[in-house]
Scaffold this active site. Structure first.
Site, mmCIF file in Angstrom:
data_model
loop_
_atom_site.group_PDB
_atom_site.id
_atom_site.type_symbol
_atom_site.label_atom_id
_atom_site.label_comp_id
_atom_site.label_asym_id
_atom_site.label_seq_id
_atom_site.Cartn_x
_atom_site.Cartn_y
_atom_site.Cartn_z
ATOM 1 N N GLU A 148 14.675 -15.249 0.786
ATOM 2 C CA GLU A 148 14.970 -16.255 1.806
ATOM 3 C C GLU A 148 13.995 -17.427 1.731
ATOM 4 O O GLU A 148 14.311 -18.544 2.146
ATOM 5 C CB GLU A 148 14.883 -15.637 3.205
ATOM 6 C CG GLU A 148 15.923 -14.566 3.504
ATOM 7 C CD GLU A 148 15.631 -13.860 4.822
ATOM 8 O OE1 GLU A 148 14.754 -14.353 5.588
ATOM 9 O OE2 GLU A 148 16.253 -12.818 5.099
ATOM 10 N N ASP B 52 0.833 -1.198 0.000
ATOM 11 C CA ASP B 52 0.000 0.000 0.000
ATOM 12 C C ASP B 52 0.874 1.257 0.000
ATOM 13 O O ASP B 52 1.871 1.331 0.723
ATOM 14 C CB ASP B 52 -0.888 -0.021 1.255
ATOM 15 C CG ASP B 52 -1.913 1.083 1.280
ATOM 16 O OD1 ASP B 52 -2.757 1.138 0.374
ATOM 17 O OD2 ASP B 52 -1.867 1.904 2.214
#
Length: 568
Positions: free
Chosen positions: A271, A219
């Protein structure tokens, strides 16, 4: 004339050509109350899989006071009780994966709720404290705020601590410090120059990635960094439109330091494997500015709001489609097309206005009303055009039903802070957020078990309910299912694109190409029909393609058709 705009390429990741469906949790489906919830969404995931989308994007469901429909987050690691529990979120993610859908969740990093623990501690700690450095607390300028910045929702973008409703009788009742909020006063902006803020959000990302989410919609992605000098600017940004073309660079939007944040986030996502994505909500133009957010070490996608802003305008669409593909190709990212979302008047109504290139800030009963039939016709044409373009596409919930804007909501049911902060000058976004109709003859159209809904639904939505459309081959829902199935089968999302019409030709004409499958000719007619060329046949069209004696017919005005060669 043929002008190559984009070369075909096999999708490098699932989002490269994905169709992603936006779910607004409070308005999608409810399992128990007038407000939608996570179990309600989970129960309808097979519907979305059958629609033919690849992923769902969930607007915020975090713990929140709901001053701005969940975009005021109190706790990023918990589910608001209105929507369910963390166990419900886990069940939704698992069920989505079972039916073949990826899950993208909203993350709101520009601001928190004023009920967030960090902000409460900042108030209590007082001026000059480390707790206040997580936000933008500053002394005023004379008797006024630190600068002239305006809130996106209207009025000044600063609130003095002692003027808060909870200040009387509190330890900060004499505190004349001001805090920045580019949105509502209940949404204080975070200071992203503070390393604690950056570390906290990296941890929040890991929390949801470990629970199985496939990506994040970010956002206000272009708003995190601010010019630390906080200079005056004398302008105001509105929802989705962003800066006007003739305004100087904004000191609170698209500041260069923001890119360092997303390089950190990209490393966190990596990751968990190469298949996790970030999509930017960034109100930026031209396309080259937006492309900076989707360089290889930053985000995966960025919403193309220039495309949304085109309206029903042939020349503007041709320009934006070409420029967007060129800008994204330059950084190796997919173009991400979008026509509607929870912040704009629904496409079916926008395209039916007297000016179909405009975008009103909501529509009220006393305003000029859209032509619903014409608006739907143009909206279907635009969706069929969008689905033929290379890249990824987003669908706002209810677009597949042809839902129009609710233009007769009484003011006493409105909840959008933009309506209240502008004292009604802006109608706001409630009209596009009305709960979906599932069962035409059920109370509340089947949105909730007891028939209640947090916003009233128009009576004529009975005919647009899912159950009324699902078995009707001529319905808007059936059209979307056919369109998305063909898009997937033909691989249009990773095809090439060539403009095969001169600038003075009628309508838009594109050829979606691939070395491994048949070419698709895309024709979009505006004010006048376009003849179907010899040797081509209609595969799908948004309106009936009329025949003619001795000829293949014509795509009528306000319509799009996909064509393939007759021998294919």
């Amino acid at each position: 004339m043929l002008r190559e705009l984009h070369r075909p390429a096999a999708p490098s990741q699932w989002w490269s050509d994905a169709v992603i469906y936006q779910v607004y949790p409070r308005s999608f489906a409810s399992s128990h109350s007038a407000v939608g919830d996570l179990p309600g969404i989970t129960s309808h995931l097979p519907y979305l899989a059958e629609l033919g989308v690849d992923a769902v994007w969930l607007s915020p469901f975090y713990r929140s006071p709901q001053k701005d429909a969940g975009y005021d987050v109190e706790d990023y690691r918990d589910v608001d009780p209105r929507f369910g529990t963390l166990a419900d979120a886990d069940a939704l993610i698992a069920r989505a994966h079972e039916v073949g859908l990826k899950v993208v969740v909203d993350i709101v990093p520009n601001h928190t709720s004023d009920r967030h623990a960090w902000f409460r501690r900042a108030l209590e700690a007082g001026p000059g404290s480390p707790e206040r450095e997580r936000y933008w607390f500053r002394p005023g300028r004379g008797d006024g705020p630190p600068n002239d910045w305006q809130s996106v929702f209207g009025s000044i973008a600063w609130t003095r601590v002692c003027d808060r409703p909870d200040a009387p009788g509190s330890p900060w009742q004499d505190d004349t410090s001001w805090y920045l909020h580019l949105f509502d006063s209940s949404q204080p902006d975070l200071n992203w120059a503070n390393p604690e803020v950056r570390a906290e959000f990296r941890d929040i990302l890991r929390f949801w990635l470990a629970r199985g989410v496939d990506g994040f919609r970010v956002d206000v992605a272009h708003g995190l960094a601010k010019d630390p000098a906080l200079p005056d600017w004398q302008h105001r940004v509105t929802m989705v439109r962003g800066d006007a073309a003739d305004t100087p660079p904004a000191p609170m939007w698209n500041v260069g330091a923001v890119h360092g944040v997303y390089r950190e986030w990209r490393a966190v996502l990596d990751e968990f494997g190469p298949d996790r994505m970030l999509v930017a909500e960034a109100w930026l133009a031209p396309a080259a500015e937006l492309a900076a957010y989707v360089r290889p070490d930053e985000m995966s996608q960025a919403f193309n709001f220039e495309f949304l802003e085109c309206g029903w305008d042939r020349d503007r669409l041709r320009e934006v489609i070409a420029d967007s593909l060129a800008a994204m190709d330059a950084v190796g990212a997919p173009t991400t097309w979008v026509l509607s979302n929870h912040d704009v008047v629904r496409a079916t109504s926008r395209f039916g206005m007297a000016d179909p290139t405009g975008r009103p800030d909501g529509i009220r009963a006393e305003d000029p009303q859209p032509d619903g039939r014409l608006g739907l016709r143009r909206a279907l044409a635009m969706h069929l055009l969008m689905a033929a373009l290379p890249g990824s596409a987003y669908i706002w919930q209810g677009e597949e039903l042809g839902l129009p804007e609710h233009t007769s909501l009484p003011d006493d049911v409105r909840e959008d802070p933009a309506f209240f902060r502008t004292r009604g000058r802006e109608t706001g976004r409630d009209g596009c957020r009305v709960p979906l109709p599932w069962v035409g003859d059920a109370p509340g159209f089947g949105f909730s078990p007891e028939g209640s809904s947090w916003l009233p639904q128009p009576a004529d939505w009975r005919e647009l309910a899912v159950d009324a459309q699902v078995a009707d081959e001529a319905s808007t829902l059936s059209f979307f299912r056919r369109m998305l199935a063909l898009r997937r089968r033909l691989g249009l999302g990773h095809g090439g694109l060539a403009d095969v019409a001169g600038v003075r030709a009628r309508g838009l004409r594109y050829l979606n190409t691939s070395p491994r499958r048949e070419d698709v000719l895309v024709l979009t007619a505006f004010d006048e029909p376009i003849d179907v060329p010899d040797g081509w046949r209609v595969l799908i069209s948004s309106a009936e393609v009329g025949g003619s004696a001795g000829g293949p017919g014509a795509v009528p005005a306000d319509a799009t058709a996909w064509l393939v060669r007759e021998d294919s």
